[in-house]
Structures are given as structure tokens and as C-alpha cells.
Design a protein around this motif. Structure first.
Motif, mmCIF file in Angstrom:
data_model
loop_
_atom_site.group_PDB
_atom_site.id
_atom_site.type_symbol
_atom_site.label_atom_id
_atom_site.label_comp_id
_atom_site.label_asym_id
_atom_site.label_seq_id
_atom_site.Cartn_x
_atom_site.Cartn_y
_atom_site.Cartn_z
ATOM 1 N N ALA A 192 0.933 -1.198 0.014
ATOM 2 C CA ALA A 192 -0.020 -0.105 -0.041
ATOM 3 C C ALA A 192 1.015 1.353 0.054
ATOM 4 N N GLY A 193 2.111 1.397 0.610
ATOM 5 C CA GLY A 193 3.013 2.379 0.874
ATOM 6 C C GLY A 193 3.313 2.382 -0.691
ATOM 7 N N ALA A 194 3.971 1.245 -1.311
ATOM 8 C CA ALA A 194 4.517 1.477 -2.389
ATOM 9 C C ALA A 194 3.305 1.985 -3.608
ATOM 10 N N LEU A 210 -1.102 -2.768 -6.080
ATOM 11 C CA LEU A 210 -2.352 -2.983 -5.721
ATOM 12 C C LEU A 210 -2.820 -4.500 -5.789
ATOM 13 N N GLN A 211 -2.410 -5.209 -7.189
ATOM 14 C CA GLN A 211 -2.687 -6.569 -7.388
ATOM 15 C C GLN A 211 -2.180 -7.411 -6.275
ATOM 16 N N ALA A 212 -0.781 -6.957 -5.882
ATOM 17 C CA ALA A 212 -0.178 -7.898 -4.704
ATOM 18 C C ALA A 212 -1.065 -7.645 -3.170
ATOM 19 N N ILE A 213 -1.528 -6.373 -3.229
ATOM 20 C CA ILE A 213 -2.605 -6.274 -2.030
ATOM 21 C C ILE A 213 -3.588 -7.204 -2.049
ATOM 22 N N GLU A 215 -3.899 -10.075 -3.753
ATOM 23 C CA GLU A 215 -3.808 -11.508 -3.677
ATOM 24 C C GLU A 215 -3.293 -11.781 -2.065
ATOM 25 N N ALA A 216 -2.487 -10.710 -1.431
ATOM 26 C CA ALA A 216 -2.356 -10.999 -0.122
ATOM 27 C C ALA A 216 -3.528 -10.937 0.772
ATOM 28 N N SER A 217 -4.224 -10.071 0.449
ATOM 29 C CA SER A 217 -5.486 -10.038 1.408
ATOM 30 C C SER A 217 -6.590 -11.391 1.023
ATOM 31 N N LYS A 218 -6.497 -12.039 -0.084
ATOM 32 C CA LYS A 218 -7.135 -13.116 -0.243
ATOM 33 C C LYS A 218 -6.680 -14.409 0.559
ATOM 34 N N GLU A 219 -5.361 -14.295 0.390
ATOM 35 C CA GLU A 219 -4.353 -15.383 1.003
ATOM 36 C C GLU A 219 -4.865 -15.398 2.487
ATOM 37 N N THR A 220 -4.755 -13.948 3.082
ATOM 38 C CA THR A 220 -5.095 -13.968 4.464
ATOM 39 C C THR A 220 -6.441 -14.508 4.974
ATOM 40 N N LEU A 221 -7.373 -13.998 4.195
ATOM 41 C CA LEU A 221 -8.718 -14.770 4.288
ATOM 42 C C LEU A 221 -8.613 -16.213 4.571
ATOM 43 N N ARG A 222 -8.057 -16.714 3.442
ATOM 44 C CA ARG A 222 -8.181 -18.192 3.213
ATOM 45 C C ARG A 222 -7.613 -18.828 4.611
ATOM 46 N N GLU A 223 -6.190 -18.321 4.831
ATOM 47 C CA GLU A 223 -5.461 -19.082 6.079
ATOM 48 C C GLU A 223 -6.225 -18.641 7.251
ATOM 49 N N LEU A 224 -6.788 -17.566 7.460
ATOM 50 C CA LEU A 224 -7.721 -17.255 8.427
ATOM 51 C C LEU A 224 -8.694 -18.153 8.731
ATOM 52 N N ARG A 225 -9.465 -18.401 7.690
ATOM 53 C CA ARG A 225 -10.596 -19.274 7.803
ATOM 54 C C ARG A 225 -10.271 -20.682 8.207
ATOM 55 N N ALA A 226 -9.187 -21.059 7.589
ATOM 56 C CA ALA A 226 -8.800 -22.599 7.930
ATOM 57 C C ALA A 226 -8.224 -22.437 9.429
ATOM 58 N N THR A 227 -7.414 -21.384 10.091
ATOM 59 C CA THR A 227 -7.249 -21.369 11.262
ATOM 60 C C THR A 227 -8.351 -21.511 12.310
ATOM 61 N N LEU A 228 -9.327 -20.619 12.188
ATOM 62 C CA LEU A 228 -10.389 -20.529 12.958
ATOM 63 C C LEU A 228 -11.349 -22.025 12.761
#
Length: 362
Positions: A192-194, A210-213, A215-228
């Protein structure tokens, strides 16, 4: 029990009344007093078992030679012997029973036979049975108490083990959440800073950020759902575990935003728990470089040595790192390594920069 003593007292008093009402029998004072003394003493046998035993035996020793009526106060003697043995005074009960038999033998040897050999042996059997029964019930009670104590200890151990496992599971989930959120949110922050920095001068770089953001947010949600999912399981089957592994190192390195010099020399795929821990340690170490160091390049080495997987992540940034950090990242990495029987050392390098070295037994 007082009920047992009451039964004996009723029998003894009944026999005394029978003596008083029987024609042709002239009881003396001992026929009336000694049965009442025996029965009264039996009510105290649980508090003072040895003293009551002696009182009862002395009363019996005076009753049968001198009383005119042959009453059943021997029942009181048997109860006193049983109680003494049941309360742990086995030696005293055996000694008194032996003394009683010896006195009977000496009395019978005086010339006048009051009991024949068969009756003498029967009385001896009654006395021995009373002492033995008291010992058996004491041992039985001690056995049951030991079983109950062990059951209570086992229950306490199960509860302690359940609490320990629950604590370990909470720590494991906390580490997973920290690694997932810390790594991906840090990447989102950097990208986001970049994007903000280059949105006007270099729009193409802002678009990539922005594309990297995304992908990162999508991966965060996926792993967060798996952990929860671990927290939601009751009867829903096994949860879906986070899928981080060494096979995804290229993706981890790419998303870190760092130029990483990698040297990976791993043979057969490691066990799942080692694979997950190694990937999370590498992920967290690169995230720390990205967040806390001004270095734009890092070195990553993964090798197998003497049955261990050795992971090294280092950078050439300033020696003072993690200023203002919570410290949970390094702590979580150390806990991951320790949980598998390994070690992790993290700290500044003498020549500058920071180094993380983890050894995980295979």
C-alpha cells in the motif's frame, strides 16, 4: 456399628430376663451385671477398641466360672475381637483371643470338664474367625480407599492433561494467527505504501502493488478461515489446517517484497509438522526483515545436517532491529521449534544485520 451392639444388648438382656423368669434358677448378681457391662462397653468399641476388648474379656472370664447361668455374652467377646482387628489392632485381638483360649484350657484341665473337646474347638474357631474377619474387612476397606485415591488421582491427572492440551492448542492457534495476519498484513502495508508513493509518477508500479494487495488479502482470508476452523469443530469432523509448506517458498519469497538469495537443499519431503513449522519460521523471519529492517535483500538457507533441518535467514540491515515490536514473532518462532524438540536462535549479527537460525529434528 451401634446397631450391632444394640442387637447384642437385646439378646443379652433377653437372656437375663429369661433367667429371671425360668423356674428353678436362682441367678446371682454376676448374671445380671456382667451382661449389661459387656453390652454397655460395646457401644464404645469404635472409640476405644482395645480398652473395650479388655473389659469384655475380663467380664467373660468372670462370668462363665462364677455366674450361675450360662448366658450368651460370648457374642460380645466375638464382636469386640472383630472390631479391634477391623480397626487395625490385630496383634491385640490375637493376643486376647489366645489368652482367652489358654484360660479355658487351664480351667478345663483342673479336673472338672465344662465343655467337651468338640465345643472347645468350636469356640476356638469362633474366636479365630472373628479376628480373621476383622483383618479381612480392614484390608478390604484399605483396598477400596486406595482404589478411590488412585481414581481421584487419575481424574486429577486427566483434568490437568486436558488443561495442558487446551493451553497448547490456544498457543498453537495464537501462533498461526500471528503468522498469518502478521505476515500478510505487513505485506499489504508495504505494498500500500508503494502504491501511494508511485500512483502518480509510476502508475504501472502502483497497479502491481494493488494486485499484490489483492492477492495478500485473499490469502489472509483463506488461511484465517482455515485457522479458525480449529475453533469451530465439535462434531463437524477434522478442521482444515493451514497449508503453509516448504513447497510454497517461492510464493512466500515473492510476496515478501525482498530480493532473497535462496539455497535450498532438502531431500525427501519432511514430516507434515516439520514442513509447516519450517515454512512458518521462514515466513515470519522474512516478514521481520521487511517490517523492521531497511535491508532490501535477505539470504535464506535450508539444509539437512545430522538428522536435522537447519534454517538460516539473515540480512545486512542495521544491527538494531525490531524497535517497538511486540516480540511475539520471535517468541512464536522459538515456541514452534521447541514444540518439535528443536531450537531457534535469533539476534543481531556482529557484522551488522540480523540472523535467525532454527534447527528442527527430522
Amino acid at each position: 456399628m451401634k446397631v450391632t451392639a444394640g442387637v447384642v444388648a437385646v439378646i443379652a438382656v433377653g437372656c437375663v430376663l429369661a433367667v429371671l423368669t425360668r423356674p428353678g434358677v436362682s441367678p446371682n448378681a454376676l448374671d445380671l451385671i456382667l451382661p449389661l457391662v459387656v453390652c454397655g462397653a460395646l457401644f464404645l468399641r469404635r472409640r476405644h477398641p482395645v480398652a473395650v476388648l479388655l473389659v469384655v474379656m475380663i467380664a467373660c472370664a468372670a462370668y462363665y466360672p462364677f455366674a450361675r447361668y450360662d448366658g450368651p455374652i460370648l457374642l460380645g467377646a466375638l464382636l469386640a475381637l472383630y472390631t479391634a482387628a477391623d480397626l487395625g489392632h490385630l496383634v491385640a485381638a490375637g493376643t486376647v483371643a489366645g489368652a482367652l483360649l489358654l484360660g479355658m484350657g487351664v480351667g478345663e484341665a483342673g479336673g472338672v470338664r465344662h465343655v467337651d473337646n468338640g465345643l472347645f474347638l468350636m469356640i476356638a474357631g469362633w474366636l479365630a474367625t472373628a479376628v480373621a474377619a476383622g483383618g479381612v474387612t480392614r484390608n478390604r476397606r484399605a483396598y477400596l480407599e486406595e482404589v478411590e485415591r488412585r481414581a481421584a488421582d487419575a481424574e486429577h491427572s486427566r483434568e490437568a492433561e486436558a488443561r495442558r492440551r487446551a493451553t497448547e492448542e490456544r498457543l498453537r492457534i495464537a501462533r498461526e494467527l500471528h503468522d498469518v495476519l502478521g505476515h500478510n498484513i505487513s505485506l499489504i502495508n508495504v505494498q500500500a505504501g508503494a502504491a501511494l508513493h508511485g500512483i502518480r509518477k509510476r502508475p504501472e508500479e502502483a497497479e502491481a502493488a494493488l494486485q499484490a494487495i489483492k492477492e495478500a488479502s485473499k490469502e489472509t482470508l483463506r488461511e484465517l478461515r482455515a485457522t479458525l476452523g480449529v475453533l469451530r469443530q465439535v462434531d463437524e469432523g477434522a478442521p482444515t489446517a493451514p497449508t503453509a509448506s516448504l513447497g510454497q517458498l517461492d510464493e512466500v519469497v515473492r510476496r515478501s517484497g525482498l530480493a532473497v538469495d535462496s539455497d535450498i537443499s532438502v531431500g525427501a519431503p519432511p514430516p507434515v509438522e516439520i514442513d509447516l513449522a519450517a515454512a512458518r519460521i521462514i515466513q515470519e523471519a522474512l516478514t521481520n526483515v521487511s517490517r523492521h529492517s531497511s535491508a532490501g535483500r535477505a539470504r535464506l538457507s535450508v539444509a539437512e545436517t545430522s538428522g536435522k533441518m537447519v534454517i538460516t535467514v539473515e540480512d545486512d540491515g542495521p544491527s538494531v532491529v525490531f524497535a517497538g515490536g511486540s516480540g511475539y514473532g520471535v517468541q512464536g518462532m522459538k515456541e514452534r521449534a521447541a514444540a518439535l524438540g528443536g531450537t531457534l536462535v535469533a539476534g543481531p549479527r556482529p557484522e551488522g544485520g540480523y540472523r535467525v537460525v532454527a534447527e528442527l529434528p527430522l
